[in-house]
Design a protein around this motif. Sequence first.
Motif, PDB file in Angstrom:
ATOM      1  N   THR A  37       0.821  -1.220   0.000  1.00  0.00           N
ATOM      2  CA  THR A  37       0.000   0.000   0.000  1.00  0.00           C
ATOM      3  C   THR A  37       0.849   1.262   0.000  1.00  0.00           C
ATOM      4  O   THR A  37       0.335   2.355  -0.250  1.00  0.00           O
ATOM      5  CB  THR A  37      -0.932   0.030   1.230  1.00  0.00           C
ATOM      6  OG1 THR A  37      -0.145  -0.225   2.400  1.00  0.00           O
ATOM      7  CG2 THR A  37      -2.009  -1.042   1.121  1.00  0.00           C
ATOM      8  N   ALA A  38       2.143   1.104   0.310  1.00  0.00           N
ATOM      9  CA  ALA A  38       3.112   2.195   0.186  1.00  0.00           C
ATOM     10  C   ALA A  38       4.497   1.548   0.229  1.00  0.00           C
ATOM     11  O   ALA A  38       4.613   0.357   0.539  1.00  0.00           O
ATOM     12  CB  ALA A  38       2.960   3.217   1.315  1.00  0.00           C
ATOM     13  N   GLY A  50       5.266   5.978  -9.316  1.00  0.00           N
ATOM     14  CA  GLY A  50       6.505   5.763  -8.574  1.00  0.00           C
ATOM     15  C   GLY A  50       6.656   4.394  -7.945  1.00  0.00           C
ATOM     16  O   GLY A  50       7.735   4.063  -7.463  1.00  0.00           O
ATOM     17  N   SER A  51       5.601   3.579  -7.917  1.00  0.00           N
ATOM     18  CA  SER A  51       5.751   2.218  -7.391  1.00  0.00           C
ATOM     19  C   SER A  51       6.642   1.427  -8.340  1.00  0.00           C
ATOM     20  O   SER A  51       6.432   1.442  -9.549  1.00  0.00           O
ATOM     21  CB  SER A  51       4.387   1.535  -7.284  1.00  0.00           C
ATOM     22  OG  SER A  51       4.569   0.159  -7.045  1.00  0.00           O
ATOM     23  N   LYS A  52       7.648   0.734  -7.804  1.00  0.00           N
ATOM     24  CA  LYS A  52       8.653   0.135  -8.686  1.00  0.00           C
ATOM     25  C   LYS A  52       8.536  -1.371  -8.834  1.00  0.00           C
ATOM     26  O   LYS A  52       9.317  -2.001  -9.530  1.00  0.00           O
ATOM     27  CB  LYS A  52      10.054   0.483  -8.170  1.00  0.00           C
ATOM     28  CG  LYS A  52      10.335   1.964  -8.287  1.00  0.00           C
ATOM     29  CD  LYS A  52      11.768   2.302  -7.969  1.00  0.00           C
ATOM     30  CE  LYS A  52      12.026   3.776  -8.191  1.00  0.00           C
ATOM     31  NZ  LYS A  52      11.140   4.664  -7.390  1.00  0.00           N
ATOM     32  N   VAL A  53       7.577  -1.985  -8.145  1.00  0.00           N
ATOM     33  CA  VAL A  53       7.501  -3.442  -8.173  1.00  0.00           C
ATOM     34  C   VAL A  53       7.187  -3.963  -9.580  1.00  0.00           C
ATOM     35  O   VAL A  53       7.805  -4.902 -10.067  1.00  0.00           O
ATOM     36  CB  VAL A  53       6.466  -3.954  -7.154  1.00  0.00           C
ATOM     37  CG1 VAL A  53       6.446  -5.467  -7.153  1.00  0.00           C
ATOM     38  CG2 VAL A  53       6.805  -3.438  -5.767  1.00  0.00           C
ATOM     39  N   LEU A  54       6.214  -3.348 -10.219  1.00  0.00           N
ATOM     40  CA  LEU A  54       5.903  -3.696 -11.607  1.00  0.00           C
ATOM     41  C   LEU A  54       6.003  -2.431 -12.441  1.00  0.00           C
ATOM     42  O   LEU A  54       5.578  -1.365 -11.993  1.00  0.00           O
ATOM     43  CB  LEU A  54       4.472  -4.242 -11.723  1.00  0.00           C
ATOM     44  CG  LEU A  54       4.208  -5.648 -11.204  1.00  0.00           C
ATOM     45  CD1 LEU A  54       2.743  -5.989 -11.396  1.00  0.00           C
ATOM     46  CD2 LEU A  54       5.080  -6.681 -11.918  1.00  0.00           C
ATOM     47  N   LEU A  55       6.526  -2.565 -13.644  1.00  0.00           N
ATOM     48  CA  LEU A  55       6.602  -1.388 -14.486  1.00  0.00           C
ATOM     49  C   LEU A  55       5.316  -1.228 -15.288  1.00  0.00           C
ATOM     50  O   LEU A  55       4.651  -2.195 -15.637  1.00  0.00           O
ATOM     51  CB  LEU A  55       7.808  -1.467 -15.414  1.00  0.00           C
ATOM     52  CG  LEU A  55       9.138  -1.226 -14.703  1.00  0.00           C
ATOM     53  CD1 LEU A  55      10.273  -1.225 -15.699  1.00  0.00           C
ATOM     54  CD2 LEU A  55       9.124   0.096 -13.936  1.00  0.00           C
ATOM     55  N   ILE A  65     -11.329   1.112  -1.428  1.00  0.00           N
ATOM     56  CA  ILE A  65     -11.504   2.477  -1.957  1.00  0.00           C
ATOM     57  C   ILE A  65     -10.163   3.001  -2.460  1.00  0.00           C
ATOM     58  O   ILE A  65     -10.045   3.544  -3.546  1.00  0.00           O
ATOM     59  CB  ILE A  65     -12.051   3.405  -0.859  1.00  0.00           C
ATOM     60  CG1 ILE A  65     -13.459   2.942  -0.477  1.00  0.00           C
ATOM     61  CG2 ILE A  65     -12.061   4.854  -1.328  1.00  0.00           C
ATOM     62  CD1 ILE A  65     -14.063   3.730   0.670  1.00  0.00           C
ATOM     63  N   ILE A  66      -9.165   2.771  -1.648  1.00  0.00           N
ATOM     64  CA  ILE A  66      -7.814   3.241  -1.983  1.00  0.00           C
ATOM     65  C   ILE A  66      -6.871   2.039  -2.066  1.00  0.00           C
ATOM     66  O   ILE A  66      -6.817   1.215  -1.151  1.00  0.00           O
ATOM     67  CB  ILE A  66      -7.300   4.208  -0.895  1.00  0.00           C
ATOM     68  CG1 ILE A  66      -8.191   5.458  -0.827  1.00  0.00           C
ATOM     69  CG2 ILE A  66      -5.838   4.593  -1.144  1.00  0.00           C
ATOM     70  CD1 ILE A  66      -8.259   6.240  -2.125  1.00  0.00           C
ATOM     71  N   SER A  67      -6.143   1.910  -3.161  1.00  0.00           N
ATOM     72  CA  SER A  67      -5.196   0.803  -3.290  1.00  0.00           C
ATOM     73  C   SER A  67      -3.884   1.108  -2.595  1.00  0.00           C
ATOM     74  O   SER A  67      -3.292   0.248  -1.961  1.00  0.00           O
ATOM     75  CB  SER A  67      -4.917   0.497  -4.764  1.00  0.00           C
ATOM     76  OG  SER A  67      -6.042  -0.099  -5.349  1.00  0.00           O
ATOM     77  N   GLY A  68      -3.422   2.320  -2.745  1.00  0.00           N
ATOM     78  CA  GLY A  68      -2.148   2.604  -2.119  1.00  0.00           C
ATOM     79  C   GLY A  68      -1.678   4.024  -2.334  1.00  0.00           C
ATOM     80  O   GLY A  68      -2.302   4.813  -3.051  1.00  0.00           O
ATOM     81  N   VAL A  69      -0.575   4.310  -1.703  1.00  0.00           N
ATOM     82  CA  VAL A  69       0.056   5.625  -1.796  1.00  0.00           C
ATOM     83  C   VAL A  69       1.428   5.429  -2.444  1.00  0.00           C
ATOM     84  O   VAL A  69       2.242   4.662  -1.930  1.00  0.00           O
ATOM     85  CB  VAL A  69       0.256   6.257  -0.400  1.00  0.00           C
ATOM     86  CG1 VAL A  69       0.781   7.677  -0.532  1.00  0.00           C
ATOM     87  CG2 VAL A  69      -1.035   6.208   0.395  1.00  0.00           C
ATOM     88  N   ALA A  70       1.659   6.097  -3.543  1.00  0.00           N
ATOM     89  CA  ALA A  70       2.974   5.976  -4.196  1.00  0.00           C
ATOM     90  C   ALA A  70       3.700   7.304  -4.098  1.00  0.00           C
ATOM     91  O   ALA A  70       3.072   8.358  -3.962  1.00  0.00           O
ATOM     92  CB  ALA A  70       2.799   5.581  -5.654  1.00  0.00           C
ATOM     93  N   HIS A  71       5.014   7.226  -4.126  1.00  0.00           N
ATOM     94  CA  HIS A  71       5.760   8.489  -4.167  1.00  0.00           C
ATOM     95  C   HIS A  71       6.929   8.356  -5.129  1.00  0.00           C
ATOM     96  O   HIS A  71       7.364   7.254  -5.473  1.00  0.00           O
ATOM     97  CB  HIS A  71       6.235   8.887  -2.776  1.00  0.00           C
ATOM     98  CG  HIS A  71       7.319   8.023  -2.231  1.00  0.00           C
ATOM     99  ND1 HIS A  71       7.071   6.841  -1.585  1.00  0.00           N
ATOM    100  CD2 HIS A  71       8.666   8.162  -2.273  1.00  0.00           C
ATOM    101  CE1 HIS A  71       8.220   6.291  -1.222  1.00  0.00           C
ATOM    102  NE2 HIS A  71       9.203   7.066  -1.636  1.00  0.00           N
ATOM    103  N   ASP A  72       7.403   9.484  -5.565  1.00  0.00           N
ATOM    104  CA  ASP A  72       8.433   9.491  -6.608  1.00  0.00           C
ATOM    105  C   ASP A  72       9.314  10.727  -6.380  1.00  0.00           C
ATOM    106  O   ASP A  72       8.827  11.849  -6.360  1.00  0.00           O
ATOM    107  CB  ASP A  72       7.739   9.568  -7.979  1.00  0.00           C
ATOM    108  CG  ASP A  72       8.715   9.381  -9.120  1.00  0.00           C
ATOM    109  OD1 ASP A  72       9.938   9.379  -8.881  1.00  0.00           O
ATOM    110  OD2 ASP A  72       8.250   9.232 -10.263  1.00  0.00           O
TER     111      ASP A  72
END
Lengths: 423, 423
Positions: free
Chosen positions: A181-182, A208-213, A255-262
């Motif tokens: 989720t983050a 900004g999530s890097k697990v999958l492009l 409702i919310i999948s997650g918070v990404a940052h970059d």
Amino acid sequence: MGLVVQKYGGSSVADAEGIKRVAKRIVEAKKNGHQVVVVVSAMGDTTDELIDLAEQVSPMPAGREFDMLLTAGERISMALLAMAIKNLGHAAQSFTGSQAGVITDAVHGKARIIDVTPGRIQQSVDSGNIAIVAGFQGVSQDSKDITTLGRGGSDTTAVALAAALNAEVCEIYTDVDGVFTADPRVVKKARKIDWISFEDMLELAASGSKVLLHRCVEYARRYNIPIHVRSSFSGLRGTWVSNEPQGDQPMEHAIISGVAHDTSEAKVTVVGVPDKPGEAATIFRAISDAEINIDMIVQNVSAASTGLTDISFTLPKAEGRKAIEALEKTKARVGFDSLRYDDQIAKISLVGAGMKTNPGVTATFFEALSNAGVNIELISTSEIRISVVTRADDVNEAVRAVHSAFGLDSESDEAVVYGGTGR
Amino acid sequence: MGLVVQKYGGSSVADAEGIKRVAKRIVEAKKNGHQVVVVVSAMGDTTDELIDLAEQVSPMPAGREFDMLLTAGERISMALLAMAIKNLGHAAQSFTGSQAGVITDAVHGKARIIDVTPGRIQQSVDSGNIAIVAGFQGVSQDSKDITTLGRGGSDTTAVALAAALNAEVCEIYTDVDGVFTADPRVVKKARKIDWISFEDMLELAASGSKVLLHRCVEYARRYNIPIHVRSSFSGLRGTWVSNEPQGDQPMEHAIISGVAHDTSEAKVTVVGVPDKPGEAATIFRAISDAEINIDMIVQNVSAASTGLTDISFTLPKAEGRKAIEALEKTKARVGFDSLRYDDQIAKISLVGAGMKTNPGVTATFFEALSNAGVNIELISTSEIRISVVTRADDVNEAVRAVHSAFGLDSESDEAVVYGGTGR
């Protein structure tokens, strides 16, 4: 049971022990009755070592030869993996991207897959073999030259093969337990997501999530191939990415999948642009001609008193200098006042399809940032995402505040191994 | 000027500096007006490192996968070499064995070339490129699997391409100055041979000279491709191997080309074999069925009193145990007395087409050995070669004595770098 495509990244096959561990896992899937096709990246640091060698012989290595060089990396890992599987008493054959029918365009270093003709792979698994395929590489349609797919290429190879072989699932094995989720390095209470839709995953990847492009998820969505991202170390169930939840996956969308940052982007502001038709077009044509990819674009209404407006956009830091140079050349034509460049920014994004039908989301998001004392510099939204730009120094606190505000924190602190996914 | 094929061994491209040095040499040939095709081996220790990795994951790596693994080595060196050439401002393209049209049988690890279809290479050089081809590798005709050619494979690739491309010459670059009249590590006064016939070179290669392998010379003779063996370090003219001397090469054949020695063999003697038809056939069928290659075979007349004879043969030390085991099984059927195994032997061979017409050669050879106090254990001759087996301890003295007796010593001690030729 059907065919499964498994992909293992470079950190999973970093040494002989890793290769043997992965071989056992592959054999398990075979024993469970699946036909198994494995896509493998180059071992650990191999690619960096090859790049280093290339730089020693030539400051500007040519695309065709550079691709030829880099593809040696998967050749080594795939042959070793096939040997390790045979050593466990199971039949295995390794195939290059070319042999596996991965046909690409001729753009060396970042080729796009235009077709997959997996006849040899199908034949190999139908004969009882486990087929091992080199990730990240293909062969160009016209010139028959060896190409590489660029960053995240092995994931894309895996999804493309899964689509061409009509696989049940594409399993992406990595060194994390799944999609969180983050970023667990920032948010200790981040939770592993059991299931996420393609759409939300695409937004997370873009944010900004890097697990999958992004590219790999896009491909999977187009051909409707479920992805299961999981750890090659733990054996735990990871994160399923698909159109709809399957089996025992939660039926109700969060409702919310997650918070990404970059923090890899910089912000450019064109100050004092005359508010008349065509100015923005001139600016972004100049950026596009310089082959710069930009992310957010924000323009607010112009000040009534001056008839001037400011246009801001974000872009990878590495392309900042090029963008400024390209814009300077348009200055006379556009007639703007000045350019501002700022690389001390962070982008924080909240992703979730649920925000479409939950009007309070935006308010909660901004309140959380405000309570944490984080100032918002830019705002940009899509249907299922809100992104803000803040000071880079504030990013960790901002992500934690938002994660907590949306009830995403897990009960207990989880210990999570986190790293890159290789290529 | 025509097309030249150049081959560089692993020691010539052991690191980035070596690759850059070789690139300069290649560009020189191109500047001199030649079309240039380059065959390159894997860098220095790459192959050993890959073999080491394979052994870590599997005690008995399978042929197909092992070949896939090893061919990564040339992929790296050829791509780097092409980059280095481009960096000097010349166009270059690298090609795998498969892309270069090197078609082989399917015997992994020691495949034989059955055809070469160098259309892409011809096209590449016709377009002004320097073509870089991976040595040591090909693709099997039926299964389209990647194969390797075994020891000396890169030299064979070079000669085979030279034949298919109708090259003027095949230049084999190595870490020695050419073919010598004896191993310079043993005979300080050994001389570099300017020209040698295919026939003499074949006998030298079969007798222990390691500069060129028998298989490569055999291929060159069949297609009449002149070979020029020379140093990649010195730039000096090396040794020409061809049917007839060319240009300023000596018109008169030397009586003796050189003295070769070999300490890699062992001697097996079957003692007390009944002297009747079929016994030798039974013995050597057993050896052949065990897939053991033997070298010399010697049988003398039987002792009149017993009707028994002894049969001796030499073979690679590594195959000694297998041979003894195979022979033990024939003991009852053949009815011999015992087996003797001796791995402390050396073979010394004198090679030269001139010995056909110079009856004194044999006598001089034996006198030289006798004067040096070296005892002869076995003798075997061909039309242009005499080989003897002696004690291993005597080999250096024996070679020096023979070399001197035939007037092969150079005036001055030459300083010579000598090593293996890679694969």
